[in-house]
Design a protein around this motif. Structure first.
Motif, mmCIF file in Angstrom:
data_model
loop_
_atom_site.group_PDB
_atom_site.id
_atom_site.type_symbol
_atom_site.label_atom_id
_atom_site.label_comp_id
_atom_site.label_asym_id
_atom_site.label_seq_id
_atom_site.Cartn_x
_atom_site.Cartn_y
_atom_site.Cartn_z
ATOM 1 N N PRO A 124 -5.677 10.153 -40.234
ATOM 2 C CA PRO A 124 -6.300 11.130 -41.141
ATOM 3 C C PRO A 124 -5.277 11.959 -41.924
ATOM 4 O O PRO A 124 -5.476 12.266 -43.072
ATOM 5 C CB PRO A 124 -7.112 12.031 -40.203
ATOM 6 C CG PRO A 124 -7.349 11.207 -38.996
ATOM 7 C CD PRO A 124 -6.172 10.287 -38.866
ATOM 8 N N GLN A 125 -4.163 12.317 -41.284
ATOM 9 C CA GLN A 125 -3.106 13.088 -41.951
ATOM 10 C C GLN A 125 -1.877 12.201 -42.104
ATOM 11 O O GLN A 125 -1.320 11.750 -41.119
ATOM 12 C CB GLN A 125 -2.738 14.321 -41.105
ATOM 13 C CG GLN A 125 -1.550 15.104 -41.636
ATOM 14 C CD GLN A 125 -1.810 15.679 -43.007
ATOM 15 O OE1 GLN A 125 -2.700 16.498 -43.180
ATOM 16 N NE2 GLN A 125 -1.052 15.253 -43.993
ATOM 17 N N LYS A 126 -1.483 11.935 -43.355
ATOM 18 C CA LYS A 126 -0.289 11.121 -43.591
ATOM 19 C C LYS A 126 0.931 11.817 -42.994
ATOM 20 O O LYS A 126 1.026 13.047 -43.026
ATOM 21 C CB LYS A 126 -0.077 10.899 -45.086
ATOM 22 C CG LYS A 126 -1.209 10.156 -45.751
ATOM 23 C CD LYS A 126 -0.974 10.006 -47.229
ATOM 24 C CE LYS A 126 -1.547 11.201 -47.944
ATOM 25 N NZ LYS A 126 -1.539 11.095 -49.392
ATOM 26 N N LEU A 127 1.867 11.002 -42.448
ATOM 27 C CA LEU A 127 3.067 11.561 -41.822
ATOM 28 C C LEU A 127 4.331 10.906 -42.350
ATOM 29 O O LEU A 127 4.382 9.689 -42.520
ATOM 30 C CB LEU A 127 3.037 11.329 -40.301
ATOM 31 C CG LEU A 127 2.022 12.075 -39.472
ATOM 32 C CD1 LEU A 127 2.083 11.611 -38.025
ATOM 33 C CD2 LEU A 127 2.271 13.579 -39.539
ATOM 34 N N PHE A 128 5.361 11.738 -42.567
ATOM 35 C CA PHE A 128 6.708 11.237 -42.800
ATOM 36 C C PHE A 128 7.376 11.093 -41.445
ATOM 37 O O PHE A 128 7.298 12.001 -40.614
ATOM 38 C CB PHE A 128 7.558 12.240 -43.594
ATOM 39 C CG PHE A 128 7.264 12.343 -45.054
ATOM 40 C CD1 PHE A 128 7.047 11.220 -45.839
ATOM 41 C CD2 PHE A 128 7.254 13.588 -45.672
ATOM 42 C CE1 PHE A 128 6.814 11.338 -47.207
ATOM 43 C CE2 PHE A 128 7.027 13.709 -47.033
ATOM 44 C CZ PHE A 128 6.801 12.586 -47.797
ATOM 45 N N THR A 129 8.062 9.978 -41.209
ATOM 46 C CA THR A 129 8.967 9.867 -40.065
ATOM 47 C C THR A 129 10.357 10.067 -40.630
ATOM 48 O O THR A 129 10.796 9.314 -41.501
ATOM 49 C CB THR A 129 8.878 8.494 -39.380
ATOM 50 O OG1 THR A 129 7.533 8.280 -38.962
ATOM 51 C CG2 THR A 129 9.795 8.419 -38.172
ATOM 52 N N ILE A 130 11.032 11.088 -40.131
ATOM 53 C CA ILE A 130 12.351 11.450 -40.635
ATOM 54 C C ILE A 130 13.380 11.209 -39.544
ATOM 55 O O ILE A 130 13.191 11.644 -38.401
ATOM 56 C CB ILE A 130 12.380 12.933 -41.061
ATOM 57 C CG1 ILE A 130 11.324 13.163 -42.137
ATOM 58 C CG2 ILE A 130 13.762 13.338 -41.540
ATOM 59 C CD1 ILE A 130 11.023 14.597 -42.396
#
Length: 170
Positions: A124-130
């Motif tokens: 539901p919530q887009k995520l950046f993997t950093i």
């Protein structure tokens, strides 16, 4: 090759199986027109007989090369790929989705956090993997947190809530 998902279930006795796609729902609709797919570590394409989209992110699929329940079960949890260039419309959409890969995240308070190595749209919530110097950090991909995007230097300037980096580290 472009990773699109994995085989998550087999159906019936005729070798039918479902592929769970890893893209946003609006892009998943475009996968209904696939005519070939590839299994991980295999260079020979699987020719699609039929394909339907179920529950917005699952492709119920039959292919020429898989004819039985046992054969379908043997590919469970295998990654599925398509070849770049075979599906121009999908290629363009995915390129747009991944435009921020390898951008550096710089926070107003914390300074340079790290480089974006993945963008997860399958939630539901887009995520950046950093990838930071110490670990991987998952932060929400929310426009309100982004101050400026410098496309030329591949940098994204943010103002993250205090403590978010510590909480979201893996």
């Amino acid at each position: 090759m472009l990773h699109i998902g994995h085989v998550c279930k087999s159906h019936g006795i005729d070798g039918q199986f479902s592929i769970k796609l890893i893209f946003p729902i609006d892009l998943c609709r475009k996968f209904k027109n696939l005519n070939t797919i590839y299994l991980e570590n295999k260079s020979i394409p699987l020719q699609i007989n039929s394909i339907t989209l179920n529950n917005s992110i699952y492709l119920k699929t039959t292919v020429v090369q898989i004819k039985s329940k046992e054969e379908a079960k043997s590919i469970l949890r295998k990654n599925i790929f398509i070849k770049y260039g075979d599906h121009i419309e999908i290629d363009a959409e995915i390129k747009k989705l991944n435009e921020f890969l390898k951008f550096t995240i710089i926070d107003e308070n914390s300074g340079e956090i790290g480089m974006i190595i993945n963008i997860d749209y399958n939630r539901p919530q887009k995520l950046f993997t950093i990838q930071s110097k110490k670990n991987k950090i998952l932060i929400p991909f929310v426009e309100e947190l982004i101050h400026k995007i410098d496309y030329e230097n591949q940098k994204i300037y943010t103002q993250l809530p205090e403590g978010l980096i510590e909480i979201c580290g893996e």
